[in-house]
Scaffold this motif. Structure first.
Motif, mmCIF file in Angstrom:
data_model
loop_
_atom_site.group_PDB
_atom_site.id
_atom_site.type_symbol
_atom_site.label_atom_id
_atom_site.label_comp_id
_atom_site.label_asym_id
_atom_site.label_seq_id
_atom_site.Cartn_x
_atom_site.Cartn_y
_atom_site.Cartn_z
ATOM 1 N N VAL A 19 0.835 -1.209 0.000
ATOM 2 C CA VAL A 19 0.000 0.000 0.000
ATOM 3 C C VAL A 19 0.866 1.254 0.000
ATOM 4 N N THR A 20 2.033 1.204 0.627
ATOM 5 C CA THR A 20 2.939 2.357 0.624
ATOM 6 C C THR A 20 3.430 2.634 -0.781
ATOM 7 N N LYS A 21 3.845 1.596 -1.480
ATOM 8 C CA LYS A 21 4.305 1.766 -2.854
ATOM 9 C C LYS A 21 3.172 2.252 -3.760
ATOM 10 N N PHE A 22 1.967 1.760 -3.508
ATOM 11 C CA PHE A 22 0.806 2.200 -4.291
ATOM 12 C C PHE A 22 0.583 3.698 -4.111
ATOM 13 N N ILE A 23 0.617 4.166 -2.884
ATOM 14 C CA ILE A 23 0.387 5.593 -2.612
ATOM 15 C C ILE A 23 1.494 6.443 -3.223
ATOM 16 N N LEU A 24 2.742 6.011 -3.105
ATOM 17 C CA LEU A 24 3.854 6.761 -3.688
ATOM 18 C C LEU A 24 3.690 6.872 -5.199
ATOM 19 N N SER A 25 3.336 5.776 -5.842
ATOM 20 C CA SER A 25 3.149 5.771 -7.293
ATOM 21 C C SER A 25 2.000 6.692 -7.690
ATOM 22 N N ALA A 26 0.907 6.635 -6.945
ATOM 23 C CA ALA A 26 -0.262 7.451 -7.256
ATOM 24 C C ALA A 26 0.050 8.938 -7.117
ATOM 25 N N CYS A 27 0.777 9.309 -6.079
ATOM 26 C CA CYS A 27 1.132 10.722 -5.872
ATOM 27 C C CYS A 27 2.037 11.236 -6.993
ATOM 28 N N ALA A 28 3.055 10.456 -7.345
ATOM 29 C CA ALA A 28 3.963 10.869 -8.415
ATOM 30 C C ALA A 28 3.224 10.976 -9.742
ATOM 31 N N ALA A 29 2.307 10.042 -10.001
ATOM 32 C CA ALA A 29 1.552 10.065 -11.253
ATOM 33 C C ALA A 29 0.604 11.255 -11.316
ATOM 34 N N TRP A 296 4.519 11.933 -27.828
ATOM 35 C CA TRP A 296 5.914 11.868 -27.399
ATOM 36 C C TRP A 296 6.270 13.064 -26.510
ATOM 37 N N MET A 297 5.823 14.245 -26.923
ATOM 38 C CA MET A 297 6.139 15.447 -26.149
ATOM 39 C C MET A 297 5.456 15.423 -24.790
ATOM 40 N N ARG A 298 4.386 14.645 -24.691
ATOM 41 C CA ARG A 298 3.763 14.483 -23.380
ATOM 42 C C ARG A 298 4.438 13.374 -22.590
ATOM 43 N N MET A 299 4.719 12.247 -23.258
ATOM 44 C CA MET A 299 5.316 11.128 -22.537
ATOM 45 C C MET A 299 6.701 11.450 -21.997
ATOM 46 N N ALA A 300 7.468 12.226 -22.753
ATOM 47 C CA ALA A 300 8.816 12.572 -22.299
ATOM 48 C C ALA A 300 8.769 13.371 -20.986
ATOM 49 N N PRO A 301 8.042 14.517 -20.938
ATOM 50 C CA PRO A 301 7.980 15.233 -19.656
ATOM 51 C C PRO A 301 7.182 14.493 -18.595
ATOM 52 N N TRP A 302 6.166 13.709 -19.022
ATOM 53 C CA TRP A 302 5.399 12.931 -18.036
ATOM 54 C C TRP A 302 6.318 11.913 -17.366
ATOM 55 N N SER A 303 7.051 11.184 -18.193
ATOM 56 C CA SER A 303 7.957 10.177 -17.664
ATOM 57 C C SER A 303 9.027 10.817 -16.789
ATOM 58 N N LEU A 304 9.573 11.943 -17.259
ATOM 59 C CA LEU A 304 10.604 12.651 -16.493
ATOM 60 C C LEU A 304 10.050 13.098 -15.138
ATOM 61 N N THR A 305 8.867 13.737 -15.163
ATOM 62 C CA THR A 305 8.254 14.222 -13.925
ATOM 63 C C THR A 305 7.909 13.072 -12.988
ATOM 64 N N PHE A 306 7.321 12.020 -13.562
ATOM 65 C CA PHE A 306 6.907 10.887 -12.734
ATOM 66 C C PHE A 306 8.100 10.215 -12.052
ATOM 67 N N TRP A 307 9.113 9.849 -12.847
ATOM 68 C CA TRP A 307 10.215 9.076 -12.282
ATOM 69 C C TRP A 307 11.052 9.896 -11.302
ATOM 70 N N LEU A 308 11.283 11.176 -11.610
ATOM 71 C CA LEU A 308 12.030 12.014 -10.670
ATOM 72 C C LEU A 308 11.263 12.161 -9.358
ATOM 73 N N THR A 309 9.944 12.420 -9.473
ATOM 74 C CA THR A 309 9.113 12.558 -8.272
ATOM 75 C C THR A 309 9.057 11.251 -7.506
ATOM 76 N N PHE A 310 8.842 10.159 -8.224
ATOM 77 C CA PHE A 310 8.707 8.848 -7.612
ATOM 78 C C PHE A 310 9.978 8.432 -6.862
ATOM 79 N N GLU A 311 11.106 8.607 -7.528
ATOM 80 C CA GLU A 311 12.377 8.211 -6.903
ATOM 81 C C GLU A 311 12.698 9.082 -5.684
ATOM 82 N N GLN A 312 12.423 10.376 -5.793
ATOM 83 C CA GLN A 312 12.738 11.273 -4.681
ATOM 84 C C GLN A 312 11.829 11.025 -3.484
#
Length: 322
Positions: A19-29, A296-312
Protein backbone atom coordinates in the motif's frame (compact mmCIF):
# COMPACT_ATOMS: atom_id res chain seq x y z
CA UNK A 1 21.12 -7.93 -21.13
CA UNK A 2 20.48 -8.02 -17.40
CA UNK A 3 19.52 -5.52 -14.76
CA UNK A 4 21.83 -5.15 -11.76
CA UNK A 5 20.77 -3.99 -8.33
CA UNK A 6 22.86 -1.25 -6.75
CA UNK A 7 25.82 -2.63 -4.84
CA UNK A 8 25.28 -0.62 -1.69
CA UNK A 9 21.52 -0.71 -1.70
CA UNK A 10 19.47 -3.84 -1.03
CA UNK A 11 16.47 -4.47 -3.24
CA UNK A 12 13.02 -3.55 -2.02
CA UNK A 13 11.71 -6.28 0.24
CA UNK A 14 8.29 -7.19 1.54
CA UNK A 15 8.93 -5.27 4.75
CA UNK A 16 7.58 -2.26 2.83
CA UNK A 17 3.81 -2.72 2.54
CA UNK A 18 2.44 -2.73 -0.98
CA UNK A 19 0.00 0.00 0.00
CA UNK A 20 2.94 2.36 0.62
CA UNK A 21 4.30 1.77 -2.85
CA UNK A 22 0.81 2.20 -4.29
CA UNK A 23 0.39 5.59 -2.61
CA UNK A 24 3.85 6.76 -3.69
CA UNK A 25 3.15 5.77 -7.29
CA UNK A 26 -0.26 7.45 -7.26
CA UNK A 27 1.13 10.72 -5.87
CA UNK A 28 3.96 10.87 -8.42
CA UNK A 29 1.55 10.06 -11.25
CA UNK A 30 -0.91 12.77 -10.17
CA UNK A 31 1.84 15.41 -10.28
CA UNK A 32 2.98 14.26 -13.74
CA UNK A 33 -0.61 14.14 -15.03
CA UNK A 34 -1.47 17.69 -13.98
CA UNK A 35 1.72 19.10 -15.50
CA UNK A 36 1.36 17.39 -18.90
CA UNK A 37 -2.42 17.01 -19.33
CA UNK A 38 -2.86 19.76 -21.99
CA UNK A 39 -0.68 17.71 -24.35
CA UNK A 40 -2.90 14.67 -23.76
CA UNK A 41 -5.98 16.68 -24.69
CA UNK A 42 -4.28 17.96 -27.84
CA UNK A 43 -3.25 14.41 -28.76
CA UNK A 44 -6.82 13.12 -28.35
CA UNK A 45 -8.29 15.86 -30.56
CA UNK A 46 -5.72 15.14 -33.28
CA UNK A 47 -6.41 11.41 -33.19
CA UNK A 48 -10.16 11.91 -33.74
CA UNK A 49 -9.74 14.57 -36.44
CA UNK A 50 -10.40 13.26 -39.94
CA UNK A 51 -11.85 9.95 -38.74
CA UNK A 52 -13.42 8.54 -41.91
CA UNK A 53 -15.78 6.12 -40.19
CA UNK A 54 -17.28 8.95 -38.15
CA UNK A 55 -17.67 11.07 -41.27
CA UNK A 56 -19.61 8.28 -42.99
CA UNK A 57 -21.81 7.91 -39.94
CA UNK A 58 -22.60 11.60 -40.09
CA UNK A 59 -21.77 12.37 -36.48
CA UNK A 60 -18.42 13.99 -36.84
CA UNK A 61 -18.72 17.21 -38.80
CA UNK A 62 -15.11 16.61 -39.84
CA UNK A 63 -15.41 17.89 -43.37
CA UNK A 64 -15.33 21.40 -42.05
CA UNK A 65 -12.68 20.68 -39.46
CA UNK A 66 -9.26 21.97 -40.48
CA UNK A 67 -6.30 19.64 -40.25
CA UNK A 68 -4.15 21.39 -37.65
CA UNK A 69 -0.87 20.52 -36.06
CA UNK A 70 -0.18 20.21 -32.37
CA UNK A 71 0.53 23.87 -31.60
CA UNK A 72 -2.33 25.24 -33.70
CA UNK A 73 -4.71 22.69 -32.20
CA UNK A 74 -3.74 23.75 -28.69
CA UNK A 75 -4.00 27.42 -29.64
CA UNK A 76 -7.39 26.75 -31.23
CA UNK A 77 -8.68 25.15 -28.04
CA UNK A 78 -7.57 28.16 -26.00
CA UNK A 79 -9.03 30.63 -28.51
CA UNK A 80 -12.34 28.84 -29.13
CA UNK A 81 -13.01 27.22 -25.76
CA UNK A 82 -10.85 28.98 -23.18
CA UNK A 83 -7.53 28.35 -21.44
CA UNK A 84 -8.85 26.05 -18.74
CA UNK A 85 -10.40 23.75 -21.36
CA UNK A 86 -6.88 22.43 -21.84
CA UNK A 87 -7.49 20.58 -18.56
CA UNK A 88 -10.95 19.29 -19.51
CA UNK A 89 -11.09 15.67 -18.42
CA UNK A 90 -8.20 16.06 -15.98
CA UNK A 91 -10.23 14.82 -13.01
CA UNK A 92 -10.93 11.33 -14.41
CA UNK A 93 -7.37 11.29 -15.77
CA UNK A 94 -6.03 11.71 -12.24
CA UNK A 95 -8.46 9.06 -10.97
CA UNK A 96 -7.18 6.79 -13.73
CA UNK A 97 -3.55 7.26 -12.80
CA UNK A 98 -4.21 6.70 -9.11
CA UNK A 99 -5.46 3.25 -10.09
CA UNK A 100 -3.30 2.61 -13.17
CA UNK A 101 0.09 3.78 -11.94
CA UNK A 102 -0.46 2.43 -8.47
CA UNK A 103 -1.33 -1.05 -9.72
CA UNK A 104 1.28 -1.22 -12.48
CA UNK A 105 4.18 -0.12 -10.29
CA UNK A 106 3.29 -2.45 -7.44
CA UNK A 107 2.72 -5.30 -9.92
CA UNK A 108 6.08 -4.77 -11.64
CA UNK A 109 8.04 -4.79 -8.40
CA UNK A 110 6.13 -7.82 -7.16
CA UNK A 111 6.89 -9.66 -10.41
CA UNK A 112 10.54 -8.59 -10.33
CA UNK A 113 11.25 -9.37 -6.70
CA UNK A 114 9.04 -12.41 -6.06
CA UNK A 115 7.13 -14.10 -8.87
CA UNK A 116 9.74 -13.92 -11.66
CA UNK A 117 12.62 -13.20 -9.33
CA UNK A 118 16.15 -11.93 -9.75
CA UNK A 119 19.12 -14.15 -10.43
CA UNK A 120 21.36 -15.22 -7.58
CA UNK A 121 23.73 -12.35 -8.37
CA UNK A 122 20.78 -9.88 -7.99
CA UNK A 123 20.57 -9.22 -11.74
CA UNK A 124 17.19 -9.16 -13.46
CA UNK A 125 17.26 -10.70 -16.98
CA UNK A 126 16.01 -8.50 -19.81
CA UNK A 127 13.41 -11.02 -20.97
CA UNK A 128 11.92 -11.07 -17.49
CA UNK A 129 11.83 -7.28 -17.48
CA UNK A 130 9.96 -7.30 -20.80
CA UNK A 131 7.43 -9.81 -19.50
CA UNK A 132 7.01 -8.01 -16.18
CA UNK A 133 6.56 -4.62 -17.86
CA UNK A 134 3.87 -5.85 -20.26
CA UNK A 135 2.00 -7.81 -17.60
CA UNK A 136 2.10 -4.94 -15.09
CA UNK A 137 0.83 -2.47 -17.68
CA UNK A 138 -1.98 -4.76 -18.80
CA UNK A 139 -3.14 -5.45 -15.25
CA UNK A 140 -3.04 -1.79 -14.25
CA UNK A 141 -4.92 -0.64 -17.34
CA UNK A 142 -7.65 -3.27 -17.02
CA UNK A 143 -8.54 -1.95 -13.58
CA UNK A 144 -8.31 1.68 -14.73
CA UNK A 145 -10.20 1.29 -18.03
CA UNK A 146 -13.53 2.81 -16.82
CA UNK A 147 -11.83 6.06 -15.79
CA UNK A 148 -9.98 6.18 -19.13
CA UNK A 149 -13.30 5.87 -20.98
CA UNK A 150 -14.74 8.80 -19.05
CA UNK A 151 -11.60 10.87 -19.65
CA UNK A 152 -11.71 10.40 -23.43
CA UNK A 153 -15.41 11.29 -23.63
CA UNK A 154 -14.96 14.41 -21.50
CA UNK A 155 -12.04 15.56 -23.64
CA UNK A 156 -14.29 15.59 -26.72
CA UNK A 157 -17.13 17.63 -25.19
CA UNK A 158 -15.57 20.97 -26.10
CA UNK A 159 -15.51 20.06 -29.79
CA UNK A 160 -19.13 18.86 -29.69
CA UNK A 161 -20.25 22.22 -28.30
CA UNK A 162 -18.43 24.07 -31.07
CA UNK A 163 -20.18 21.87 -33.64
CA UNK A 164 -23.56 22.83 -32.18
CA UNK A 165 -24.28 19.40 -30.73
CA UNK A 166 -25.83 18.82 -27.32
CA UNK A 167 -23.39 17.70 -24.62
CA UNK A 168 -23.29 13.97 -23.94
CA UNK A 169 -22.02 14.33 -20.39
CA UNK A 170 -22.02 17.05 -17.72
CA UNK A 171 -19.29 15.79 -15.44
CA UNK A 172 -17.46 12.76 -14.11
CA UNK A 173 -20.37 11.41 -12.06
CA UNK A 174 -22.87 11.95 -14.87
CA UNK A 175 -20.52 10.24 -17.32
CA UNK A 176 -20.31 7.11 -15.17
CA UNK A 177 -24.10 7.05 -14.67
CA UNK A 178 -24.75 7.56 -18.40
CA UNK A 179 -22.33 4.81 -19.45
CA UNK A 180 -23.82 2.33 -16.96
CA UNK A 181 -27.41 3.20 -17.97
CA UNK A 182 -26.62 2.61 -21.65
CA UNK A 183 -24.35 -0.41 -21.46
CA UNK A 184 -24.49 -1.68 -17.91
CA UNK A 185 -21.39 -2.34 -15.81
CA UNK A 186 -19.89 -4.02 -18.87
CA UNK A 187 -20.13 -0.70 -20.72
CA UNK A 188 -17.49 0.76 -18.40
CA UNK A 189 -14.99 -1.54 -20.05
CA UNK A 190 -15.81 -0.50 -23.63
CA UNK A 191 -12.56 -0.44 -25.56
CA UNK A 192 -10.68 -2.32 -22.84
CA UNK A 193 -8.98 -4.66 -25.31
CA UNK A 194 -7.07 -1.95 -27.26
CA UNK A 195 -6.62 -0.14 -23.95
CA UNK A 196 -4.86 -3.12 -22.38
CA UNK A 197 -2.89 -3.77 -25.58
CA UNK A 198 -1.69 -0.18 -25.58
CA UNK A 199 -0.79 -0.30 -21.89
CA UNK A 200 1.24 -3.47 -22.38
CA UNK A 201 3.22 -1.84 -25.20
CA UNK A 202 3.59 1.49 -23.38
CA UNK A 203 4.92 -0.23 -20.27
CA UNK A 204 7.24 -2.34 -22.36
CA UNK A 205 8.63 1.04 -23.38
CA UNK A 206 8.28 2.78 -20.01
CA UNK A 207 8.89 0.33 -17.16
CA UNK A 208 11.17 -2.06 -19.03
CA UNK A 209 13.22 0.67 -20.72
CA UNK A 210 13.55 2.72 -17.52
CA UNK A 211 14.58 -0.25 -15.42
CA UNK A 212 16.99 -1.52 -18.08
CA UNK A 213 18.55 1.87 -18.86
CA UNK A 214 18.91 2.86 -15.21
CA UNK A 215 20.77 -0.29 -14.22
CA UNK A 216 22.82 -0.24 -17.43
CA UNK A 217 24.05 3.26 -16.54
CA UNK A 218 24.78 2.27 -12.95
CA UNK A 219 26.66 -0.83 -14.03
CA UNK A 220 28.63 0.51 -17.01
CA UNK A 221 29.20 4.22 -16.38
CA UNK A 222 30.27 6.49 -13.57
CA UNK A 223 26.73 7.91 -13.23
CA UNK A 224 25.39 7.50 -9.71
CA UNK A 225 21.84 6.70 -8.63
CA UNK A 226 20.64 10.30 -8.66
CA UNK A 227 18.48 12.70 -10.68
CA UNK A 228 20.90 12.56 -13.65
CA UNK A 229 20.54 8.79 -13.92
CA UNK A 230 16.79 9.00 -13.38
CA UNK A 231 16.44 11.79 -15.95
CA UNK A 232 18.38 10.01 -18.70
CA UNK A 233 16.50 6.78 -18.08
CA UNK A 234 13.09 8.46 -18.09
CA UNK A 235 13.74 10.36 -21.34
CA UNK A 236 14.66 7.10 -23.05
CA UNK A 237 11.60 5.32 -21.68
CA UNK A 238 9.27 8.11 -22.83
CA UNK A 239 10.50 7.91 -26.44
CA UNK A 240 10.26 4.11 -26.65
CA UNK A 241 6.82 4.14 -25.01
CA UNK A 242 5.51 6.69 -27.54
CA UNK A 243 6.80 4.70 -30.53
CA UNK A 244 5.30 1.43 -29.31
CA UNK A 245 2.06 2.76 -27.89
CA UNK A 246 0.75 5.38 -30.35
CA UNK A 247 -0.98 3.01 -32.86
CA UNK A 248 -2.85 1.22 -30.07
CA UNK A 249 -3.65 4.60 -28.51
CA UNK A 250 -5.28 5.82 -31.74
CA UNK A 251 -7.42 2.67 -31.96
CA UNK A 252 -8.34 2.93 -28.27
CA UNK A 253 -9.37 6.58 -28.56
CA UNK A 254 -11.55 5.97 -31.62
CA UNK A 255 -13.32 2.97 -30.13
CA UNK A 256 -14.02 4.82 -26.89
CA UNK A 257 -15.29 7.95 -28.68
CA UNK A 258 -17.60 6.21 -31.19
CA UNK A 259 -21.38 6.62 -30.87
CA UNK A 260 -23.27 3.66 -29.42
CA UNK A 261 -26.70 2.09 -29.79
CA UNK A 262 -29.28 1.55 -27.07
CA UNK A 263 -27.48 -1.60 -25.96
CA UNK A 264 -24.10 0.09 -25.64
CA UNK A 265 -22.66 -1.50 -28.80
CA UNK A 266 -20.41 0.65 -30.99
CA UNK A 267 -21.91 1.85 -34.28
CA UNK A 268 -18.62 2.31 -36.15
CA UNK A 269 -16.30 -0.52 -35.20
CA UNK A 270 -16.94 -4.16 -34.28
CA UNK A 271 -13.56 -4.62 -32.60
CA UNK A 272 -10.11 -3.12 -32.25
CA UNK A 273 -9.00 -5.09 -35.32
CA UNK A 274 -11.90 -3.67 -37.34
CA UNK A 275 -10.99 -0.15 -36.22
CA UNK A 276 -7.35 -0.76 -37.18
CA UNK A 277 -8.31 -2.01 -40.66
CA UNK A 278 -10.80 0.81 -41.31
CA UNK A 279 -8.30 3.45 -40.20
CA UNK A 280 -5.52 2.13 -42.44
CA UNK A 281 -7.86 1.64 -45.43
CA UNK A 282 -9.53 5.01 -45.11
CA UNK A 283 -6.62 7.20 -44.03
CA UNK A 284 -3.45 5.20 -44.64
CA UNK A 285 -0.93 3.63 -42.28
CA UNK A 286 0.25 7.05 -41.12
CA UNK A 287 -3.15 7.54 -39.45
CA UNK A 288 -2.00 5.15 -36.74
CA UNK A 289 0.58 7.74 -35.73
CA UNK A 290 -1.80 10.70 -35.59
CA UNK A 291 -0.90 12.66 -32.52
CA UNK A 292 2.54 11.05 -32.23
CA UNK A 293 4.37 14.34 -31.66
CA UNK A 294 2.12 15.47 -28.79
CA UNK A 295 2.13 11.89 -27.49
CA UNK A 296 5.91 11.87 -27.40
CA UNK A 297 6.14 15.45 -26.15
CA UNK A 298 3.76 14.48 -23.38
CA UNK A 299 5.32 11.13 -22.54
CA UNK A 300 8.82 12.57 -22.30
CA UNK A 301 7.98 15.23 -19.66
CA UNK A 302 5.40 12.93 -18.04
CA UNK A 303 7.96 10.18 -17.66
CA UNK A 304 10.60 12.65 -16.49
CA UNK A 305 8.25 14.22 -13.93
CA UNK A 306 6.91 10.89 -12.73
CA UNK A 307 10.21 9.08 -12.28
CA UNK A 308 12.03 12.01 -10.67
CA UNK A 309 9.11 12.56 -8.27
CA UNK A 310 8.71 8.85 -7.61
CA UNK A 311 12.38 8.21 -6.90
CA UNK A 312 12.74 11.27 -4.68
CA UNK A 313 9.62 10.48 -2.63
CA UNK A 314 10.87 6.92 -2.13
CA UNK A 315 14.22 8.22 -0.96
CA UNK A 316 12.66 10.80 1.37
CA UNK A 317 10.62 8.22 3.29
CA UNK A 318 13.36 5.57 3.28
CA UNK A 319 12.14 3.18 0.58
CA UNK A 320 15.01 1.87 -1.56
CA UNK A 321 15.40 3.11 -5.14
CA UNK A 322 13.20 1.49 -7.79
Amino acid sequence: MVLLAEENEPPVTTKWPRVTKFILSACAAAVAEIVTFPLDLTKTRLQIQGETALCRHGDGGHKGTPYRGMLSTAAGIVREEGLFRLWQGATPAIYRHVVYSGVRMVSYEQLRESMLGRNEDTTFPFWKSVLAGMLAGAIGQFFASPTDLVKVQMQMEGRRRLEGKPPRIRGVYHAFVKIISEGGIRGLWAGWVPNVQRAALVNLGDLTTYDTMKHFLLRNTSVEDNYICHGLSSISSGLVAAILGTPADVVKTRIMNQPRDAHGRGLLYRSSTDCLIQSVKGEGFISLYKGFIPTWMRMAPWSLTFWLTFEQIRRMIGVSSF
